[in-house]
Design an enzyme around this catalytic site. Structure first.
Site, mmCIF file in Angstrom:
data_model
loop_
_atom_site.group_PDB
_atom_site.id
_atom_site.type_symbol
_atom_site.label_atom_id
_atom_site.label_comp_id
_atom_site.label_asym_id
_atom_site.label_seq_id
_atom_site.Cartn_x
_atom_site.Cartn_y
_atom_site.Cartn_z
ATOM 1 N N GLU A 228 10.452 7.430 7.605
ATOM 2 C CA GLU A 228 9.321 7.257 6.692
ATOM 3 C C GLU A 228 8.167 6.804 7.562
ATOM 4 O O GLU A 228 8.128 5.661 8.011
ATOM 5 C CB GLU A 228 9.652 6.245 5.603
ATOM 6 C CG GLU A 228 8.655 6.251 4.445
ATOM 7 C CD GLU A 228 7.533 5.247 4.618
ATOM 8 O OE1 GLU A 228 6.412 5.682 5.008
ATOM 9 O OE2 GLU A 228 7.742 4.067 4.368
ATOM 10 N N CYS A 262 1.534 2.419 3.831
ATOM 11 C CA CYS A 262 1.604 3.861 4.092
ATOM 12 C C CYS A 262 1.150 4.668 2.887
ATOM 13 O O CYS A 262 0.622 5.766 3.037
ATOM 14 C CB CYS A 262 3.025 4.262 4.488
ATOM 15 S SG CYS A 262 3.552 3.568 6.060
#
Length: 456
Positions: A228, A262
């Protein structure tokens, strides 16, 4: 030696020793021993342990939250919210996870049946970041424990206090020795740990560079990896949207965790018909954002995680302006001892600018004007990332276009994108591969074994 420094005042909090090679070996041995027994444990026992861990988080909520605030600067209120989210994840997998592990049976056209069993595989290494220092790890711990695997954590260097507490909570809940352990090692030690036969897989949340390094190391050992990585998520606003709500959520999306997420909305892509109205409201709201003491409830955001991180963002702004972008306001280092900076807005960023291939990990929004839905989608996809996206429209056909055409692992409609224990989380393109959370996250590091049975 690791040094923990409070970014709100620049003062050292504590120092933590780095593990020796012999200490790492001892932890790997304990992990292997724990797995030998844990893999055979009833799922009900695993679920019961998750509930006990959740109780430890509940009992230590203030202590956990304060450590995160001190080590990386998030506001105390958001740190408490992060701990609450961890508690919810433990309960989710404890209550709903066992049903996700029930074998499935399919009849075969050739006769007989195929059963699908999800079985544990061993010790999984997690390489985790500092921005959500509990949540990023817990969304690995909870499914790992329920799956019958064991976990080893290599946490970010600046949150070693948090890393120790993560292990402490599991141990205090009565977990078997070696079930989950913190590895206080630096990045240079990761390759050798991945290469160890006792490690079966790796999960990483972090930068592109870290992802490429770990993926390469895991690939050389033929071990599965879930990544990720970064994102520069589009936040698209169309004329049919509720403008005031969209503006309010755009500010929240951009400044949460001081912009260090993010899945923060980073690129605000607004239809030309409402661009000026959005800009006026958004500018007013962003100028009102208060950066201050993260323990003060009146602060909208705390400092950035470090002075180095603040300097990185400030340099990105310098380069953006050199490339033709316009900084409307903000984006300045604030006076005082902490790593604070003001929220700001960039406009007129060229679509071929190198900035479009970077992630701004700070409270700076980029604002783009789109003539129509086609251009909005082109701008949204004009990056190497594909993590999340948020679209604001009440037009059903536009919603379907965005779902189909935005290149991202996740799309939120008329809401800010956020992770939750129930829903798979992850991206495409250079934002990584694989999924965390939900049923898919539980199954990522399990052996999907097909069992064939004869008819009768």
């Amino acid at each position: 030696m690791f040094k923990s420094v409070n970014p709100a005042n620049g003062q050292e909090i504590a120092a933590y020793p780095e593990l020796s090679g012999a200490e790492v070996e001892d932890k790997l041995h304990k992990a292997a021993e724990a797995y030998r027994h844990w893999r055979e444990s009833p799922v009900s026992e695993r679920a019961a342990l998750l509930k006990k861990i959740a109780a430890q988080y509940e009992a230590n909520k203030d202590r956990l939250a304060r450590m995160a605030t001190m080590e990386m600067g998030k506001t105390y209120a958001s740190a408490v919210g992060e701990v609450d989210k961890c508690i919810a994840a433990f309960h989710h997998y404890a209550e709903h996870g066992p049903a996700m592990l029930v074998p499935l049976r399919h009849a075969l056209s050739t006769g007989g049946s195929a059963e699908l069993h999800w079985l544990p595989q061993g010790a999984v290494l997690a390489v985790m970041p500092w921005n959500f220092p509990y949540w990023q790890v817990v969304r690995f711990i909870a499914p790992t424990i329920l799956a019958g695997n064991v976990g080893l954590l290599k946490h970010a260097s600046n949150v070693q206090g948090v890393a120790g507490l993560l292990e402490e909570m599991v141990v205090a809940a009565g977990a078997p020795v070696g079930l989950f352990q913190n590895l206080s090692v630096k990045s240079k030690a990761v390759a050798d740990i991945i290469a160890d036969d006792r490690i079966v897989a790796v999960t990483l949340t972090g930068s592109e560079g870290a992802g490429m390094a770990v993926a390469g190391q895991a690939g050389r050992q033929l071990k599965k990896v879930v990544l990720e990585l970064g994102g520069s998520d589009p936040f698209i606003v169309m004329p049919s949207a509720d403008l005031d709500t969209a503006v309010r959520m755009a500010v929240k999306a951009r400044i949460q965790n001081t912009g260090q997420s993010c899945i923060c909305g980073k690129r605000m892509i607004v239809h030309a018909d409402i661009y000026e109205a959005f800009l006026a409201k958004f500018s007013t709201a962003m100028k009102a954002v208060k950066a201050g003491d993260p323990m003060d409830p009146a602060s909208d955001m705390g400092p950035l995680s470090s002075f180095e991180q603040r300097d990185t963002v400030l340099q990105q702004l310098v380069e953006a302006r050199q490339q033709g972008a316009k900084l409307l306001f903000g984006g300045e280092a604030l006076p005082g001892p902490g790593a604070y900076m003001s929220a700001g807005i960039l406009t007129e960023v060229p679509l071929d600018s190198p900035l479009m291939h970077e992630e701004i990990f700070g409270p700076i929004a980029m604002l783009f004007r789109a003539a129509n839905i086609d251009e909005a989608i082109r701008i949204a996809n004009n990056i190497p990332f594909g993590l999340g996206s948020s679209v604001w429209t009440n037009d059903a056909q536009e919603q379907q276009r965005f779902i189909r055409d935005i290149q991202a692992g996740m799309t939120a409609i008329n809401q800010m994108l956020a992770s939750s224990p129930e829903a798979p989380f992850g991206g495409i393109k250079r934002s990584g591969h694989g999924r965390e959370l939900g049923t898919h996250g539980l199954h990522e590091f399990m052996n999907l074994k097909t069992v064939l049975r004869v008819a009768g």
